[in-house]
Motif scaffolding. Structure first.
Motif, PDB file in Angstrom:
ATOM      1  N   THR A  45       0.822  -1.210   0.000  1.00  0.00           N
ATOM      2  CA  THR A  45       0.000   0.000   0.000  1.00  0.00           C
ATOM      3  C   THR A  45       0.859   1.265   0.000  1.00  0.00           C
ATOM      4  O   THR A  45       0.471   2.281  -0.570  1.00  0.00           O
ATOM      5  CB  THR A  45      -0.936   0.003   1.222  1.00  0.00           C
ATOM      6  OG1 THR A  45      -0.167  -0.191   2.426  1.00  0.00           O
ATOM      7  CG2 THR A  45      -1.969  -1.101   1.113  1.00  0.00           C
ATOM      8  N   LEU A  46       2.032   1.211   0.631  1.00  0.00           N
ATOM      9  CA  LEU A  46       2.938   2.360   0.587  1.00  0.00           C
ATOM     10  C   LEU A  46       3.412   2.622  -0.834  1.00  0.00           C
ATOM     11  O   LEU A  46       3.461   3.769  -1.294  1.00  0.00           O
ATOM     12  CB  LEU A  46       4.124   2.118   1.516  1.00  0.00           C
ATOM     13  CG  LEU A  46       5.223   3.192   1.512  1.00  0.00           C
ATOM     14  CD1 LEU A  46       4.670   4.535   1.976  1.00  0.00           C
ATOM     15  CD2 LEU A  46       6.394   2.770   2.384  1.00  0.00           C
ATOM     16  N   LEU A  47       3.779   1.569  -1.550  1.00  0.00           N
ATOM     17  CA  LEU A  47       4.229   1.730  -2.932  1.00  0.00           C
ATOM     18  C   LEU A  47       3.116   2.258  -3.831  1.00  0.00           C
ATOM     19  O   LEU A  47       3.387   2.919  -4.838  1.00  0.00           O
ATOM     20  CB  LEU A  47       4.735   0.388  -3.468  1.00  0.00           C
ATOM     21  CG  LEU A  47       6.067  -0.118  -2.891  1.00  0.00           C
ATOM     22  CD1 LEU A  47       6.320  -1.552  -3.313  1.00  0.00           C
ATOM     23  CD2 LEU A  47       7.214   0.777  -3.330  1.00  0.00           C
ATOM     24  N   LEU A  48       1.881   1.965  -3.471  1.00  0.00           N
ATOM     25  CA  LEU A  48       0.749   2.412  -4.277  1.00  0.00           C
ATOM     26  C   LEU A  48       0.182   3.745  -3.803  1.00  0.00           C
ATOM     27  O   LEU A  48      -0.836   4.213  -4.333  1.00  0.00           O
ATOM     28  CB  LEU A  48      -0.360   1.351  -4.252  1.00  0.00           C
ATOM     29  CG  LEU A  48       0.025  -0.031  -4.792  1.00  0.00           C
ATOM     30  CD1 LEU A  48      -1.164  -0.957  -4.772  1.00  0.00           C
ATOM     31  CD2 LEU A  48       0.578   0.077  -6.203  1.00  0.00           C
ATOM     32  N   GLY A  49       0.819   4.348  -2.791  1.00  0.00           N
ATOM     33  CA  GLY A  49       0.349   5.633  -2.301  1.00  0.00           C
ATOM     34  C   GLY A  49      -0.947   5.551  -1.525  1.00  0.00           C
ATOM     35  O   GLY A  49      -1.697   6.531  -1.479  1.00  0.00           O
ATOM     36  N   GLU A  50      -1.230   4.412  -0.918  1.00  0.00           N
ATOM     37  CA  GLU A  50      -2.461   4.206  -0.160  1.00  0.00           C
ATOM     38  C   GLU A  50      -2.165   4.147   1.335  1.00  0.00           C
ATOM     39  O   GLU A  50      -1.032   3.893   1.749  1.00  0.00           O
ATOM     40  CB  GLU A  50      -3.156   2.910  -0.592  1.00  0.00           C
ATOM     41  CG  GLU A  50      -3.602   2.889  -2.048  1.00  0.00           C
ATOM     42  CD  GLU A  50      -4.838   3.736  -2.300  1.00  0.00           C
ATOM     43  OE1 GLU A  50      -5.415   4.228  -1.308  1.00  0.00           O
ATOM     44  OE2 GLU A  50      -5.226   3.902  -3.468  1.00  0.00           O
TER      45      GLU A  50
END
Length: 508
Positions: free
Chosen positions: A283-288
């Motif tokens: 989720t961090l890599l996806l900006g979530e």
């Protein structure tokens, strides 16, 4: 108004006619560019991947030695969830957005460098109320003439008045020594380096996403096995207790099985933490925000692992065309080489063609009339004579920077082949380990079945069955871990090979 002896158009025509041959010669000289011309280096590459291999020859997989064709891409894993996550990462990842903005900035800098090639045009206008000093430098001429009405003249000249000015000027530097062309060449190379950096960040983000995804799926499969083992262990504990109540076994067997069940339950918290950490990294890599993709990242219903694609690293000679860090290092070397030409051109004279035309009038009545016009046209020469070796030192500095960029390029290529060999060795080693673990699981399952049957018929004690059960459970966990490691090794190998020749959708 009295007619002037020479009009503006006739004077400028006369000037161009007299200086035309000189300007033409300067234009011809301007076709050269000082400084070294860049020649793209050809990175060294082995004939096949086994030619440059460190370590045991046992890690040279035949699949690697004979590999050719198209390298792996992320879609080769055949996982629809992973494909969707990849697409979202390209659109939402913050690091990738930052790299795209830096690439856009490099394109703007290139346009700025190209703007120096053409003429520069400026317009100006001013209106001022001013007064001259009665004892300033302007009174020297009056003192030299020593007129009888000196005080009256000084009073008239120093009386406040309005001054109106308007006009435009143009200038164009003749690029005699290629200074502007070398600057544009350097800007082009810097833009190429920024574009390669964008591809490098994209590859890093995709690789990290794929690695975390397979870590998540491995933790979820381990959790599925652990919960099944706990359920089986509780069922076995109930059977052992029933046999102990019937006098068919002792309380020692009950306690042993209870300890085994507790050991299985103790594994759950650590596996749950691994699942949560992998999910948060995704989720961090996806900006979530944490927990924003729980449904999408939930474990598959069947608990099976995706089939891994066959290894296809492609041709070694094509690695330099795919690895963005090598392309970036080459572009940086190109830019450093071009900057030498810019520095060398500063050692030579600069010739700038200039022209200006405008109106100047004291008072507003005559402003804009033909008689208030003023103009000038002609070349200007800037010749460096002495600057304390500053320009010469700049040339030496640029040459040293170019040598540094060349060493950095060679180091990047060398490091790339070490990374590729490490990734190939890790993948080959895990393949061999996976085959042995699969055989271990089969043998452990047969041993557990045999021990269970012998215990049920009273031919052996419970400790034999318990040891066989522990061995089987560990073999199953090792097998799941090996499948996950194989997937992650393929991810790292794909990254080391520069990814597949897929289009880059991340554009500024």
């Amino acid at each position: 108004m009295k007619n002037p002896q020479c009009s503006s158009s006739s004077c400028s025509s006369s000037f161009v006619f007299r200086c035309g041959p000189l300007l033409a010669a300067l234009m011809l000289v301007g076709g050269c560019a000082v400084g070294p011309d860049f020649k793209a280096p050809t990175p060294e590459a082995p004939a096949d991947f086994s030619a440059w291999h460190g370590g045991s020859a046992e890690l040279l997989d035949a699949q690697v030695r004979d590999a050719a064709g198209t390298p792996l891409g992320w879609s080769a894993f055949g996982d629809a969830v992973l494909d969707a996550l990849m697409a979202k990462a390209l659109a939402a990842n913050r690091d990738l957005q930052t790299a795209a903005l830096r690439f856009a900035q490099s394109r703007v800098r290139r346009r700025q460098a190209d703007a120096e090639r053409g003429p520069q045009l400026n317009a100006s206008a001013a209106a001022a109320r001013q007064r001259q000093s009665e004892v300033g430098s302007a009174t020297r001429l009056i003192d030299a003439l020593n007129p009888s009405n000196r005080e009256q003249l000084i009073g008239a000249l120093s009386e406040p008045h309005n001054l109106y000015q308007a006009g435009f000027d143009a200038s164009w530097e003749i690029d005699l020594w290629g200074r502007v062309r070398r600057a544009i060449e350097a800007a082009d190379a810097e833009a190429a380096a920024s574009q390669a950096m964008l591809a490098q960040v994209q590859l890093a983000v995709q690789s990290e996403l794929a690695r975390n995804y397979f870590e998540l799926r491995t933790a979820q499969r381990q959790l599925r096995i652990a919960r099944a083992d706990i359920a089986a262990g509780e069922e076995t504990l109930s059977l052992v207790r029933a046999r102990a109540d019937g006098g068919l076994t002792t309380d020692l067997d009950v306690r042993r099985q209870a300890a085994q069940a507790a050991d299985l339950r103790a594994r759950l918290p650590q596996l749950l933490a691994q699942e949560a950490q992998a999910s948060n990294q995704i989720t961090l890599l996806l900006g979530e925000q944490p927990g924003a993709m729980q449904a999408q990242l939930a474990a598959p219903a069947d608990g099976s692992a995706s089939a891994l694609p066959d290894l296809s690293p492609g041709l070694p000679s094509e690695v330099a065309l795919r690895r963005p860090d090598i392309r970036r290092a080459q572009a940086q070397l190109h830019a450093a080489t071009s900057r030498i030409g810019v520095a060398v051109a500063d050692l030579y004279p600069r010739i700038t063609l200039g022209a200006n035309f405008g109106f100047e009038s004291v008072g507003s009545r005559s402003f804009g009339e033909w008689g208030s016009r003023q103009w000038s046209i002609g070349p200007s020469l800037q010749l460096p004579i002495f600057d304390g070796s500053r320009r010469r030192g700049t040339v030496t500095l640029r040459e040293l920077q170019q040598q540094e960029a060349a060493v950095a390029y060679q180091q990047t290529v060398l490091k790339a082949w070490h990374e590729i060999d490490d990734a190939l060795s890790a993948y080959a080693a895990e393949r061999q380990r996976h085959e042995q673990l699969a055989d271990k699981e089969r043998q452990s399952r047969d041993a557990w079945e045999l021990a269970r049957v012998r215990y049920e018929h009273g031919l052996t004690d419970f400790l034999v069955q318990l040891d066989a059960q522990r061995t089987l459970l560990q073999a199953q966990r090792d097998q799941v871990d090996s499948v996950g490691r194989l997937a992650m090794d393929l991810v790292m190998l794909t990254k080391a090979l520069g990814g597949a020749a897929e289009p880059n959708p991340a554009r500024p």
